[in-house]
Design an enzyme around this catalytic site. Structure first.
Site, short mmCIF file in Angstrom:
data_model
loop_
_atom_site.label_atom_id
_atom_site.label_comp_id
_atom_site.label_asym_id
_atom_site.label_seq_id
_atom_site.Cartn_x
_atom_site.Cartn_y
_atom_site.Cartn_z
N HIS A 65 0.86 -1.19 0.00
CA HIS A 65 0.00 0.00 0.00
C HIS A 65 0.89 1.24 0.00
O HIS A 65 2.00 1.22 0.54
CB HIS A 65 -0.90 0.02 1.23
N GLU A 117 0.90 3.91 1.72
CA GLU A 117 1.34 4.36 3.05
C GLU A 117 2.52 3.54 3.54
O GLU A 117 3.49 4.10 4.07
CB GLU A 117 0.19 4.23 4.07
N CYS A 174 -6.36 2.23 5.51
CA CYS A 174 -7.06 1.02 5.95
C CYS A 174 -6.53 0.61 7.33
O CYS A 174 -5.62 1.24 7.88
CB CYS A 174 -6.84 -0.10 4.94
N CYS A 222 -2.73 -0.22 7.33
CA CYS A 222 -1.92 0.99 7.25
C CYS A 222 -2.01 1.81 8.53
O CYS A 222 -1.01 2.38 8.97
CB CYS A 222 -2.31 1.81 6.03
#
Length: 150
Positions: free
Chosen positions: A54, A56, A84, A87
């Site tokens: 992801h 992040e 999410c 993260c």
């Protein structure tokens, strides 16, 4: 903060790069205490076959490598989509002090929409959350990506 706006512009550019690469278009940058971008990331799950790819996570790893420490206290994460749960956990583990994001994620967001992990008082560390920064631009990148796939 001027750094937040510049950070969001760069995060949006990274989201478009992710889209061009066939990734869900999410981009993220890490700002130091002066608002200067020190690291960036975009979604890379399809390219790397890494479920943790992801934006992040990629940006947090790059920031930690740049400063030589996992502890990113005093830094800000700017991301185009609300983080999410995975993260959010990484954000708290890195001690990021502020999270600025564009679009809310009503399906999986963990910064105030579905969950509020980043500000949960039951946890030993919390982050300041600033949501809805340039939301129209962030939503447009996501909408365009998914419309092309329908």
């Amino acid at each position: 903060m001027a750094g937040d706006d510049e950070g969001m512009l760069r995060a949006l550019a990274l989201a478009r790069e992710a889209s061009d690469a066939g990734e869900v278009p999410v981009g993220a940058v890490v700002l130091d205490g002066d608002g200067v971008i020190i690291a960036e990331g975009r979604n890379t799950r399809e390219e790397t076959h890494d479920p943790t790819g992801h934006a992040e996570i990629v940006a947090l790893r790059a920031a930690a490598a740049r400063i030589g420490s996992w502890n990113l206290e005093g830094h800000t994460l700017v991301v185009t989509l609300e983080p999410c749960v995975m993260c959010a956990g990484a954000i708290l583990q890195s001690r990021i002090g502020r999270v600025v994001f564009g679009a809310w994620d009503d399906k999986a967001g963990a910064a105030g929409s579905m969950y509020d992990v980043l500000r949960d008082r039951r946890l030993p560390y919390r982050a300041e959350v600033v949501g809805g920064v340039a939301p129209d631009a962030a939503i447009a990148v996501l909408r365009d990506f998914f419309e092309q796939r329908r």
